[in-house]
Design an enzyme around this catalytic site. Structure first.
Site, mmCIF file in Angstrom:
data_model
loop_
_atom_site.group_PDB
_atom_site.id
_atom_site.type_symbol
_atom_site.label_atom_id
_atom_site.label_comp_id
_atom_site.label_asym_id
_atom_site.label_seq_id
_atom_site.Cartn_x
_atom_site.Cartn_y
_atom_site.Cartn_z
ATOM 1 N N CYS A 122 -56.706 21.873 117.206
ATOM 2 C CA CYS A 122 -55.813 21.324 118.220
ATOM 3 C C CYS A 122 -54.422 21.046 117.667
ATOM 4 O O CYS A 122 -53.497 20.768 118.417
ATOM 5 C CB CYS A 122 -56.393 20.032 118.790
ATOM 6 S SG CYS A 122 -56.643 18.745 117.544
ATOM 7 N N CYS A 172 -51.496 20.580 126.134
ATOM 8 C CA CYS A 172 -52.367 19.447 126.444
ATOM 9 C C CYS A 172 -52.729 18.679 125.174
ATOM 10 O O CYS A 172 -52.643 17.442 125.133
ATOM 11 C CB CYS A 172 -53.631 19.936 127.153
ATOM 12 S SG CYS A 172 -54.708 18.611 127.740
#
Length: 232
Positions: free
Chosen positions: A227, A115
């Protein structure tokens, strides 16, 4: 550019000195990456006093909090900036959500990185294209994944760009003091107990005694809480 020498030269310099060097060295080939955290707004505030037309980009993942959007508008209006918004590729987001659902990132670390890859990393690669350097508001105090940060680094993950982190040695108290002294725009999420700004489904307020990035991907271990934007 000899990056190791630059690291040593600027290790003990102030944030303002580092920013001044970066803006004069790279000019329009430098951009600030902003999530509209207090850190990023402080960096923008210092940079525009040196280079009023400093480039600022932000990634709209499609899942930003309303409070973050409001802060972005406040920053844009205060400094007269054109914020270069970058978006994920719609076809990739559509494919992810159709095949894995809306919250697949909570099922596994692999899914979460998928994602982030679609919503953050690919847009970041486009934002950095053509630049020689980029600047962040990251601080070592934010968590274990950031302890080794330097004020000036070579970003090998993104083609060897120079990465400038002028606030790495700032404490939370320093950041708050600067924000209050300059009356900077502040993301309203901080009033609700947030200490890190990210996507709405992946960020929560922190509890008393938790580290600053405990509210990011709280279902994962601290050493995994990046991330990929700032991977080494």
């Amino acid at each position: 550019m000899e990056i190791e020498a630059q690291k040593m030269d600027f290790r003990d310099e102030s944030a303002q000195t580092v920013i001044e060097w970066a803006t004069k060295t790279f000019s329009s080939n430098l951009a600030i990456a902003s999530s509209f955290s207090m850190e990023d707004v402080a960096v923008i505030d210092m940079a525009v006093t040196i280079q009023p037309d400093i480039r600022v980009f932000a990634i709209d993942t499609g899942r930003l909090n309303e409070e973050t959007c409001e802060c972005a508008e406040a920053v844009r209006k205060r400094y007269g900036l054109t914020i270069e918004w970058v978006f994920p590729r719609s076809e990739e987001v559509e494919a992810l959500e159709r095949t894995k659902g809306l919250y697949s990132f909570r099922d596994s670390s692999e899914n979460r990185h998928d994602c982030c890859g679609i919503r953050k990393l690919e847009p970041l690669s486009r934002a950095l294209h053509g630049l020689q350097a980029w600047m962040t508001g990251m601080r070592r105090e934010q968590g274990v994944t950031r302890l080794a940060l330097e004020k000036i680094e070579k970003d090998l993950k993104h083609g060897g760009l120079i990465k400038v982190n002028p606030l790495v040695d700032w404490s939370q108290d320093q950041l708050l003091a600067y924000t209050m002294e300059k009356y900077l725009p502040v993301n309203r999420l901080y009033r609700s107990g947030y200490t890190s700004i990210g996507c709405a489904p992946c960020t929560r307020a922190v509890q008393s005694g938790e580290e600053l990035r405990a509210g990011r991907w709280w279902w994962e271990n601290p050493e995994h809480k990046e991330c990929g934007l700032h991977g080494r």
